[in-house]
Design an enzyme around this catalytic site. Structure first.
Site, PDB file in Angstrom:
ATOM      1  N   CYS A   4       0.821  -1.032  -0.222  1.00  0.00           N
ATOM      2  CA  CYS A   4      -0.229   0.015  -0.043  1.00  0.00           C
ATOM      3  C   CYS A   4       0.870   1.329  -0.111  1.00  0.00           C
ATOM      4  O   CYS A   4       0.350   2.450   0.075  1.00  0.00           O
ATOM      5  CB  CYS A   4      -0.927   0.065   1.128  1.00  0.00           C
ATOM      6  SG  CYS A   4      -1.474  -1.721   1.340  1.00  0.00           S
ATOM      7  N   SER A  51     -11.042   0.700   4.769  1.00  0.00           N
ATOM      8  CA  SER A  51     -11.107   1.281   3.483  1.00  0.00           C
ATOM      9  C   SER A  51     -11.691   0.458   2.585  1.00  0.00           C
ATOM     10  O   SER A  51     -11.606  -0.894   2.666  1.00  0.00           O
ATOM     11  CB  SER A  51      -9.605   1.628   3.100  1.00  0.00           C
ATOM     12  OG  SER A  51      -8.729   0.405   3.225  1.00  0.00           O
ATOM     13  N   ILE A  74     -12.297  -1.265  -1.616  1.00  0.00           N
ATOM     14  CA  ILE A  74     -11.528  -1.781  -2.663  1.00  0.00           C
ATOM     15  C   ILE A  74     -11.897  -0.538  -3.650  1.00  0.00           C
ATOM     16  O   ILE A  74     -13.024  -0.039  -3.869  1.00  0.00           O
ATOM     17  CB  ILE A  74     -12.439  -2.905  -3.413  1.00  0.00           C
ATOM     18  CG1 ILE A  74     -11.802  -4.237  -2.431  1.00  0.00           C
ATOM     19  CG2 ILE A  74     -11.857  -3.300  -4.466  1.00  0.00           C
ATOM     20  CD1 ILE A  74     -12.835  -5.455  -2.472  1.00  0.00           C
ATOM     21  N   LYS A  81     -10.247   5.699   3.892  1.00  0.00           N
ATOM     22  CA  LYS A  81     -11.334   5.175   4.233  1.00  0.00           C
ATOM     23  C   LYS A  81     -12.349   5.612   3.595  1.00  0.00           C
ATOM     24  O   LYS A  81     -13.399   4.843   3.139  1.00  0.00           O
ATOM     25  CB  LYS A  81     -11.459   5.539   5.695  1.00  0.00           C
ATOM     26  CG  LYS A  81     -12.937   5.299   6.257  1.00  0.00           C
ATOM     27  CD  LYS A  81     -13.104   3.754   6.539  1.00  0.00           C
ATOM     28  CE  LYS A  81     -14.650   3.410   6.745  1.00  0.00           C
ATOM     29  NZ  LYS A  81     -15.283   3.277   5.326  1.00  0.00           N
ATOM     30  N   HIS A 129      -8.815   3.474  -1.500  1.00  0.00           N
ATOM     31  CA  HIS A 129      -7.641   3.202  -1.265  1.00  0.00           C
ATOM     32  C   HIS A 129      -7.229   2.205  -2.584  1.00  0.00           C
ATOM     33  O   HIS A 129      -7.114   1.190  -2.373  1.00  0.00           O
ATOM     34  CB  HIS A 129      -7.460   2.324   0.049  1.00  0.00           C
ATOM     35  CG  HIS A 129      -6.101   1.697   0.451  1.00  0.00           C
ATOM     36  ND1 HIS A 129      -4.949   2.337  -0.055  1.00  0.00           N
ATOM     37  CD2 HIS A 129      -5.738   1.016   1.331  1.00  0.00           C
ATOM     38  CE1 HIS A 129      -3.721   1.500   0.455  1.00  0.00           C
ATOM     39  NE2 HIS A 129      -4.166   0.691   1.099  1.00  0.00           N
TER      40      HIS A 129
END
Lengths: 390, 142
Positions: free
Chosen positions: A83, A208, A210, A331, A335
């Protein structure tokens, strides 16, 4: 590091379920805007990086497919730091400029998660830790890694699930004002508390989503930057650290040790001796509500166990003492794994330029902002200090 | 096939890895005998779990296999409510991390009722056979 590097152009796609575009088209949405924002063309770019985790989307050589679509032919590299792949892309592009190897570089991130069904995504992202010793036998999921931290945090500091929900309520409040965000609806405490568990104690509204999305920044050296724009945003320093893959090698589950080390390096590099008084804005990695709370503490703006207090007192709202994620954060903004780090850099640039939407623009007094981008569960950590040097 | 603007891939890919474990075979042999094994560096005394055959501290260091006692305490846990696809047939499971007597931590499922779990409780890591494969699990020590 040699020359200081500045952001001279930014671009950001709309985040969400973007089944209207291919991955290359999605990447172009931010690259084209960043080029126009800087007044530069592809010919000016000497090197470019693409943060992308992939696997759920079909293209493997995304730096190449994106480059072909966007008319970029210079040297390139795809970066993977889970990430934090976007921050890794920023690092490589920044180093390329700082070393003098590039006059101008472009760092972008793109993720097209919805090219696979949710079940495949849950499977793939759960493997992002120590596959053999964690996933193979025990079927960890991404929420589960953070849930292990949340259980410990709530226990050690006598906090409640309701307290964690405060982070999500704030995120959705700002997501509602950000036209690039995935979610535009405010949520209430009961919405959050009544949402289904994904990995106890974390619920859907602690997590968060997809996301498909892309973001791009164009970088130039200090001198060059001032010729390109009146509002260069300087990258003052960046710290990075790597945590253990196996969570059992950690001795602290109420925080992320790699975040603390990365922050220490970044603070040292930018001459920050008091993070509570030297920043106008924090973009923190809130992939889960607990992650935002731990970020406050790992970055040193709250004492251990007091991150929750900042939320309860609204101190991290845009008009509070420590404005955090006025873009809705991971969130509510969404993300898109490889794009998140660059998206944070874009938001910081907008905010420091004073170009954010009304209602979520922070007051810029010190001219300095902090970016905290974590890959996995403190597996990778990047902390970056930006300034407009007023 | 194109439906609602989406091209559905005609090609599928099965991912099933073939992972070398030759150098840590004593760990799996140990599980068959009901033992949880770790490696220990004879030079610096560091214990490694998961076991690894090189000591990065000593480089090279000489490693030996040791049997862990299994005794430990619960450090954290989470009941996984939405499981990965490849775990859909496993039923509900709780993942835990325990600090073992020897000072190393392990991550495994804990075979207990969720309402009985408290951080700090005594637990025991034991070998067990599951679906023809040997693995390990935490139990609560009453």
């Amino acid at each position: 590091m040699g020359n200081k590097v500045a952001i001279v152009g930014i671009g950001h796609s709309v985040f969400g379920k973007r089944n209207d575009v291919s991955i290359n088209e999605l990447a172009w949405e931010s690259i084209s805007v960043a080029l126009n924002d800087s007044g530069l063309t592809q010919k000016d770019i000497d090197f470019y990086t693409v943060g992308n985790y992939g696997l759920w989307s079909e293209e493997i050589l995304t730096a190449v497919t994106v480059g072909e679509y966007a008319g970029l032919k210079c040297g390139s590299l795809k970066t993977e730091a889970a990430c934090a792949s976007g921050s890794a892309a920023l690092k490589i592009a920044m180093d390329s400029v700082a070393s003098g190897n590039s006059r101008i570089a472009l760092a972008m991130g793109v993720e097209k998660m919805y090219n696979s069904p949710n079940s495949t995504i849950i499977e793939l992202i759960g493997r992002a830790g120590n596959y053999f010793w964690e996933f193979e036998n025990f079927g960890l999921t991404f929420p589960a890694y953070y849930a292990l931290h949340a259980t410990r945090y709530l226990n050690d500091f006598n906090a409640r699930e309701e307290d964690l929900c405060e982070a999500s309520i704030k995120s959705h409040h700002y997501g509602a004002m950000n036209k690039y965000a995935q979610f535009h609806k405010e949520i209430t405490l009961s919405d959050c508390m009544n949402s289904k568990y994904v990995a106890k104690p974390l619920k859907i509204f602690d997590s968060s989503p997809i996301t498909d999305g892309s973001a791009a920044v164009i970088l130039a050296g200090e001198e060059e930057a001032r010729k390109i724009t009146d509002t260069p945003i300087y990258i003052e320093s960046q710290g990075s650290a790597t945590g253990s893959a196996y969570l059992g090698k950690r001795d602290d589950f109420a925080g992320l040790e790699a975040s603390r080390r990365a922050a220490e390096i970044a603070y040292k590099g930018a001459g920050i001796n008091d993070p509570t008084s030297q920043f106008d804005l924090f973009e923190v990695h809130d992939c889960f509500s607990i992650a935002e709370v731990m970020a406050y503490e790992d970055l040193g703006i709250a004492r251990r166990g007091e991150g929750i207090k900042l939320l309860k007192e609204h101190q991290t709202y845009h008009d509070g003492k420590f404005p955090s994620n006025p873009d809705g954060g991971l969130k509510a903004k969404g993300h898109p794994i490889g794009a998140t780090g660059i998206s944070q850099a874009v938001e910081i640039t907008k905010q420091l330029r004073g170009e954010a939407d009304p209602g979520r623009q922070v007051q810029v007094r010190k001219g300095r902002a902090l970016q905290h981008n974590v890959g996995g569960t403190g597996h990778y950590a990047y902390v970056t200090v930006y300034s407009r040097r007023n | 096939m194109i439906k609602d603007g989406i091209f559905f891939d005609r090609r599928t890919l099965e991912l099933r890895y073939q992972m070398p474990v030759k150098n840590i075979e004593p760990f799996f042999k140990g599980l068959e005998e009901g033992k949880i094994r770790a490696t220990k560096c004879k030079t610096c005394g560091s214990i490694y779990f998961p076991p690894q055959i090189h000591c990065p501290r000593c480089n090279p260091g000489i490693m030996e296999w040791i049997d862990l006692d299994g005794d430990g305490k619960l450090e954290t846990f989470s009941s996984i409510e939405i499981a990965p696809t490849s775990f859909q047939n496993e039923g509900k499971y709780i993942v835990a991390i325990g600090l073992l007597k020897e000072g190393v931590r392990a991550l495994a499922w804990i075979d207990a009722k969720e309402s009985d779990l408290r951080i700090g409780k005594r637990i025991r890591l034991v070998a067990r056979k599951k679906d023809d494969a040997f693995t390990y699990v935490f139990n609560l020590v009453e």
